[in-house]
Write a protein that holds these residues in place. Structure first.
Motif, short mmCIF file in Angstrom:
data_model
loop_
_atom_site.label_atom_id
_atom_site.label_comp_id
_atom_site.label_asym_id
_atom_site.label_seq_id
_atom_site.Cartn_x
_atom_site.Cartn_y
_atom_site.Cartn_z
N VAL A 19 45.33 28.06 40.72
CA VAL A 19 46.26 27.46 39.78
C VAL A 19 47.16 28.52 39.16
CG1 VAL A 19 44.63 25.61 39.24
CG2 VAL A 19 44.68 27.66 37.81
N SER A 20 48.36 28.11 38.78
CA SER A 20 49.25 28.98 38.01
C SER A 20 49.07 28.66 36.54
CB SER A 20 50.72 28.78 38.43
OG SER A 20 51.13 27.45 38.17
N VAL A 21 49.07 29.72 35.73
CA VAL A 21 48.84 29.55 34.30
C VAL A 21 49.74 30.52 33.56
CG1 VAL A 21 46.93 31.20 34.29
CG2 VAL A 21 47.06 29.48 32.49
N SER A 22 50.16 30.16 32.37
CA SER A 22 51.02 31.02 31.56
C SER A 22 50.25 32.28 31.15
CB SER A 22 51.50 30.28 30.31
OG SER A 22 52.06 31.19 29.38
N ALA A 23 50.79 33.44 31.54
CA ALA A 23 50.15 34.71 31.19
C ALA A 23 50.18 34.93 29.68
CB ALA A 23 50.85 35.86 31.90
N ILE A 24 51.23 34.42 29.01
CA ILE A 24 51.35 34.60 27.57
C ILE A 24 50.33 33.73 26.84
CG2 ILE A 24 52.88 34.26 25.60
CD1 ILE A 24 55.21 35.00 27.41
N GLU A 25 50.17 32.47 27.28
CA GLU A 25 49.19 31.60 26.65
C GLU A 25 47.77 32.09 26.90
OE1 GLU A 25 49.56 27.52 27.57
OE2 GLU A 25 51.57 27.29 26.73
N LEU A 26 47.54 32.59 28.11
CA LEU A 26 46.20 33.02 28.47
C LEU A 26 45.77 34.23 27.66
CD1 LEU A 26 43.82 32.49 30.37
CD2 LEU A 26 44.89 34.02 32.03
N GLY A 27 46.73 35.13 27.38
CA GLY A 27 46.38 36.33 26.63
C GLY A 27 45.47 37.22 27.44
N GLN A 28 44.29 37.53 26.91
CA GLN A 28 43.32 38.35 27.63
C GLN A 28 42.72 37.56 28.80
OE1 GLN A 28 44.07 41.60 26.33
NE2 GLN A 28 41.94 41.82 26.94
N LEU A 29 42.55 38.23 29.93
CA LEU A 29 41.88 37.59 31.07
C LEU A 29 40.39 37.46 30.78
CD1 LEU A 29 43.54 39.53 34.03
CD2 LEU A 29 43.93 37.15 33.43
N PRO A 30 39.79 36.29 31.03
CA PRO A 30 38.34 36.16 30.83
C PRO A 30 37.59 37.02 31.84
CG PRO A 30 39.43 34.01 31.07
CD PRO A 30 40.41 35.05 31.50
N ASP A 31 36.32 37.27 31.58
CA ASP A 31 35.48 37.96 32.55
C ASP A 31 35.16 37.02 33.70
OD1 ASP A 31 35.41 40.26 31.07
OD2 ASP A 31 33.49 39.80 30.09
N ILE A 32 34.96 37.57 34.89
CA ILE A 32 34.61 36.76 36.05
C ILE A 32 33.29 36.03 35.79
CG2 ILE A 32 33.85 36.86 38.46
CD1 ILE A 32 35.89 39.02 38.94
N GLY A 33 33.29 34.73 36.05
CA GLY A 33 32.09 33.91 35.85
C GLY A 33 31.99 33.28 34.49
N SER A 34 32.92 33.61 33.58
CA SER A 34 32.87 33.01 32.24
C SER A 34 33.77 31.78 32.16
CB SER A 34 33.28 34.03 31.18
OG SER A 34 34.62 34.42 31.37
N GLU A 35 33.52 30.95 31.17
CA GLU A 35 34.29 29.72 31.00
C GLU A 35 35.72 30.07 30.58
OE1 GLU A 35 34.12 25.54 28.43
OE2 GLU A 35 32.37 26.87 28.54
N ILE A 36 36.69 29.31 31.08
CA ILE A 36 38.09 29.51 30.74
C ILE A 36 38.61 28.25 30.06
CG2 ILE A 36 38.81 28.81 33.08
CD1 ILE A 36 41.21 30.72 32.75
N ALA A 37 39.42 28.43 29.04
CA ALA A 37 39.84 27.32 28.18
C ALA A 37 40.96 26.50 28.81
CB ALA A 37 40.28 27.85 26.82
N ILE A 38 40.70 25.89 29.97
CA ILE A 38 41.67 25.03 30.64
C ILE A 38 41.36 23.58 30.31
CG2 ILE A 38 42.45 24.17 32.89
CD1 ILE A 38 42.23 26.97 33.97
N ASP A 39 42.36 22.86 29.90
CA ASP A 39 42.19 21.47 29.50
C ASP A 39 42.54 20.52 30.63
OD1 ASP A 39 41.60 19.52 27.52
OD2 ASP A 39 43.74 19.15 27.26
N GLU A 40 43.53 20.91 31.46
CA GLU A 40 44.04 19.98 32.48
C GLU A 40 44.59 20.75 33.67
OE1 GLU A 40 47.35 16.35 32.77
OE2 GLU A 40 47.17 17.57 30.95
#
Length: 337
Positions: free
Chosen positions: A47-68
């Motif tokens: 998926v493509s996601v806004s780098a600005i909204e994402l801010g820090q990249l999560p660690d591999i294997g951790s939950e990511i705050a994606i809603d849709e």
């Protein structure tokens, strides 16, 4: 809980890494997301996601705050972050810049032949025609270029008309006002294979890759004389092939035959670069670590990102067709254009 194309699901989205070669100047980045259900990854999405909204990249294997997630395989998928969790920033995370530096194992300048790798590169000198091409790609007129560089417009005109040569001072000024010209070619690893004669797949995951075991799916295989493989998120991007445990007919004990091969495919190298970043390692550190476990390279592919057309693809294709290259391989292929 996440909505996929307007359908609510019970999945938990898990961050699995970035999947694109170049992150420089990217307002949107491509990442791989796994859909977890009952501690098992059911499917994955690029998926493509806004780098600005994402801010820090999560660690591999951790939950990511994606809603849709919306889109399709054909048109691509886009992810929308939960507004309550998204940290809106003016600039993308500095971690992305660190990832850019880690990706590029070599950079070359078109204009002056400077490099940070040990091998010399035969870089052509800047010609009058090159200057015209660069100015067109920069989208500036002769007057705009002269103003930016702080020189007479007549000088630009005389150079492009081949009435005047290009001095070292001119090149230095051009690099000073357009620093992007100093990063014309980026060299990245695109496929890595390593064989470990003394390890099992689990040991490679735990000790060499240092990734979570639960992110790998175990399945049988008959490839390369091995009997099983451990695949990252169930896909053939990062996977390890080895021999399945067997029961010793004499002792009835379960034993493990050693010997395994690790594969990081093109996409796999990009995913693994995030793991290297988390471990404060670069590719050189990783290869040195692999050597400590008696690992040896069986394949290493290099991708060259030529942003300004220094390499002429037609010339390269012709050279391959005329067999003007050195290789252990007895075959070659030209793919598409």
């Amino acid at each position: 809980m996440i909505t996929i194309n307007n359908e609510p699901t019970a999945y938990t989205p898990i961050f699995l890494g970035t999947t694109q070669h170049s992150l420089r100047l990217s307002l949107e980045i491509l990442i791989m997301v796994g859909m977890k259900l009952n501690d098992e990854i059911i499917e994955t999405y690029n998926v493509s996601v806004s780098a600005i909204e994402l801010g820090q990249l999560p660690d591999i294997g951790s939950e990511i705050a994606i809603d849709e997630i919306t889109g399709s395989e054909l048109s691509g998928f886009k992810a929308k972050l939960k507004q309550s969790d998204a940290k809106i920033q003016n600039t993308a995370s500095t971690e992305l810049e660190k990832l850019v530096d880690l990706k590029n194992v070599g950079r070359y300048q078109l204009l002056k032949g400077q490099k940070n790798m040990t091998q010399e590169l035969n870089v052509p000198t800047l010609t009058n025609d090159n200057l015209i091409l660069m100015r067109q790609m920069l989208g500036v007129t002769q007057k705009e270029l002269s103003v930016t560089m702080g020189i007479n417009e007549k000088t630009i005109r005389r150079i492009e008309n081949k009435e005047q040569g290009i001095s070292e001072r001119f090149v230095n000024k051009l690099l000073a006002v357009y620093p992007e010209l100093a990063q014309i070619i980026e060299v990245q690893f695109d496929w890595v294979s390593l064989t470990f004669p003394d390890l099992t797949s689990k040991q490679v995951i735990d000790d060499v890759l240092r990734l979570q075991d639960n992110l790998f799916l175990e399945r049988p295989t008959s490839q390369n004389f091995y009997t099983r493989e451990m695949a990252f998120a169930g896909e053939k991007n990062i996977y390890i092939q080895d021999f399945a445990p067997f029961k010793n007919p004499e002792t009835q004990a379960i034993e493990q035959k050693f010997g395994t091969t690790l594969y990081l495919t093109g996409k796999g190298t990009r995913l693994f670069e995030k793991a290297l970043l988390e471990q404060s390692m670069n590719w050189r550190n990783f290869f040195e670590k692999a050597r400590q476990y008696r690992g040896h390279l069986t394949r290493l592919d290099i991708a060259i990102n030529d942003k300004w057309g220094l390499l002429n693809m037609n010339d390269l294709v012709k050279a391959v067709q005329e067999k003007r290259f050195w290789s252990k391989s007895k075959s070659y292929a030209v793919h598409g254009n």
